[in-house]
Design an enzyme around this catalytic site. Structure first.
Site, PDB file in Angstrom:
ATOM      1  NE  ARG A 101     -95.054  39.581  14.772  1.00 35.35           N
ATOM      2  CZ  ARG A 101     -94.489  39.681  13.565  1.00 35.35           C
ATOM      3  NH1 ARG A 101     -93.601  38.786  13.158  1.00 35.35           N
ATOM      4  NH2 ARG A 101     -94.796  40.684  12.767  1.00 35.35           N
ATOM      5  CG  HIS A 128     -99.348  42.169  10.467  1.00 38.66           C
ATOM      6  ND1 HIS A 128     -98.838  42.983  11.459  1.00 38.66           N
ATOM      7  CD2 HIS A 128     -98.275  41.698   9.775  1.00 38.66           C
ATOM      8  CE1 HIS A 128     -97.510  42.994  11.368  1.00 38.66           C
ATOM      9  NE2 HIS A 128     -97.152  42.220  10.363  1.00 38.66           N
ATOM     10  CD  GLN A 131     -96.809  44.433   6.370  1.00 45.07           C
ATOM     11  OE1 GLN A 131     -95.964  43.992   7.121  1.00 45.07           O
ATOM     12  NE2 GLN A 131     -96.491  45.124   5.284  1.00 45.07           N
ATOM     13  CG  ASP A 223     -98.933  36.882   4.027  1.00 44.71           C
ATOM     14  OD1 ASP A 223     -97.718  36.692   4.241  1.00 44.71           O
ATOM     15  OD2 ASP A 223     -99.803  36.881   4.923  1.00 44.71           O
ATOM     16  CB  CYS A 263     -96.628  41.524   4.679  1.00 46.62           C
ATOM     17  SG  CYS A 263     -96.841  39.736   4.514  1.00 46.62           S
ATOM     18  NE  ARG A 291     -94.792  46.960   9.676  1.00 51.26           N
ATOM     19  CZ  ARG A 291     -94.621  45.722  10.156  1.00 51.26           C
ATOM     20  NH1 ARG A 291     -94.278  44.748   9.361  1.00 51.26           N
ATOM     21  NH2 ARG A 291     -94.853  45.450  11.433  1.00 51.26           N
TER      22      ARG A 291
HETATM   23  N1   CP Z   1     -94.066  41.860   7.786  1.00 51.29           N
HETATM   24  C1   CP Z   1     -93.676  41.526   9.024  1.00 51.29           C
HETATM   25  O1   CP Z   1     -94.409  41.694   9.992  1.00 51.29           O
HETATM   26  O2   CP Z   1     -92.414  41.032   9.093  1.00 51.29           O
HETATM   27  P1   CP Z   1     -91.738  40.356  10.385  1.00 51.29           P
HETATM   28  O3   CP Z   1     -92.458  39.045  10.615  1.00 51.29           O
HETATM   29  O4   CP Z   1     -90.300  40.160   9.986  1.00 51.29           O
HETATM   30  O5   CP Z   1     -91.902  41.271  11.551  1.00 51.29           O
HETATM   31  N1  NVA Z   2     -99.341  35.800   7.322  1.00 49.79           N
HETATM   32  C1  NVA Z   2     -97.966  35.889   7.767  1.00 49.79           C
HETATM   33  C2  NVA Z   2     -97.548  37.309   7.879  1.00 49.79           C
HETATM   34  C3  NVA Z   2     -96.125  37.526   8.296  1.00 49.79           C
HETATM   35  C4  NVA Z   2     -95.782  38.980   8.466  1.00 49.79           C
HETATM   36  C5  NVA Z   2     -97.817  35.167   9.090  1.00 49.79           C
HETATM   37  O1  NVA Z   2     -98.701  35.309   9.943  1.00 49.79           O
HETATM   38  O2  NVA Z   2     -96.828  34.468   9.270  1.00 49.79           O
END
Ligand code: CP
Ligand code: NVA
Length: 310
Positions: A101, A128, A131, A223, A263, A291
């Protein structure tokens, strides 16, 4: 050739469908398939915070018989100047797969270029895909498939939205995206998904009218307004996105069978109200749980090259 999961394009329609079938099987097994990748090792590199992705990947890996190894940036030599290429080469000697990530999609792609083990995108600013697998699993559980399904995405057209657009193209459902001006999704991603819709069905609609997007929708998805890394823009975005809140009145425009998806993490009171998050149409906890199984299926597919448990 090493198989990676950098966006949904890495696996395409057949890969997604195989993932969903396998994830359903793993869900019925409560994620316990400890012989499946026994002795494997999963590296987890997180340059941004995470609750769901980090924990679901660790749980998924353990359930497959793998050792999960979580690494923060300050624990790696990357932070002190070791190149991504060299990091990829070294980690490939110890691990069976890496989920990362980070901010730039290019960093994930660079890691994949030099790794000889599967690299999984666990969220970038642009995509993502993990997700999206859980999202479409939740939609399929609710509606039995994707035919004639209309999803409305309300909010920022960035990572989560992009992966959902790609999913709509591959699975052939209709996705109506509604964003403020200048927060539309990447036109190249939209164009590619529309080309896939021409083959698989469905459509991608892009606009600014929230009510038009939600009218008749089977799922309403939102989101956060300020993503990770955009914390300084939070106040400005709260003004720009004020008309893009999912509340009970907006949900009334959706189809009678409509569900609510997010999400997570949610900023309650901003992009969604408590009434919708906690209401009868909300499927957000199932979506978060999914997930686990979709990532477990993904790890199995990428590492073993197989789509079915043997
Ligand atoms: N939806 C998601 O990716 O959550 P986290 O940021 O908690 O991993
Ligand atoms: N768009 C959000 C998604 C989190 C899972 C971010 O990037 O923070």
């Amino acid at each position: 050739m090493t198989r990676h999961f950098l966006t949904l394009d890495s696996v395409g329609r057949e890969g997604i469908l195989a993932n969903l079938t396998l994830a359903g099987q793993l869900k019925s097994m409560k994620g316990m398939a400890r012989q499946a990748v026994e002795g494997g090792r999963l590296g987890l590199i997180f340059d941004k915070p995470s609750t769901r992705t980090r924990v679901s990947f660790e749980a998924a890996a353990w359930g497959l018989g793998m050792l999960p190894i979580a690494l923060r940036p300050d624990e790696l030599q990357i932070g002190r100047g070791e190149t991504i290429a060299d990091t990829a080469r070294v980690l490939s000697r110890y691990l069976s797969a890496v989920a990362i990530r980070t901010f730039e999609q290019a960093k994930v792609e660079e890691l994949a270029r030099y790794a000889t083990i599967p690299i999984v995108n666990a969220l970038t600013d642009e995509h993502h895909p993990c997700q999206a697998l859980a999202d479409v699993m939740t939609i399929a559980e609710e509606f039995g498939g994707f035919d004639d399904v209309r999803v409305a995405f309300i909010g920022d057209g960035n990572n989560v939205c992009h992966s959902l657009i790609q999913a709509a193209g591959y699975l052939g459902f209709t996705l109506a995206v509604s964003t403020p001006q200048s927060y539309e999704p990447d036109p190249e991603i939209v164009a590619a998904a529309r080309a896939n819709c021409a083959i698989n069905g469905g459509a991608i609609e892009i606009g600014h009218d929230v009510r038009a997007a939600v009218r008749g929708a089977d799922a309403v998805y939102t989101d956060v307004w300020a993503s990770m890394g955009q914390e300084k823009e939070r106040e400005e975005r709260a003004l720009i996105f004020a008309g893009y809140r999912v509340d009970v009145d907006l949900m009334k425009l959706a189809a009678p069978r409509a569900i609510f998806l997010h999400c997570l993490p949610a900023h309650r009171g901003d992009e969604v109200t408590d009434e919708v998050m906690d209401g009868p149409q909300s499927r957000v906890w199932d979506e978060a749980e999914n997930r686990w199984y979709t990532e477990q299926a993904l790890l199995y597919q990428l590492i073993t090259g197989r789509d079915t448990l043997t």
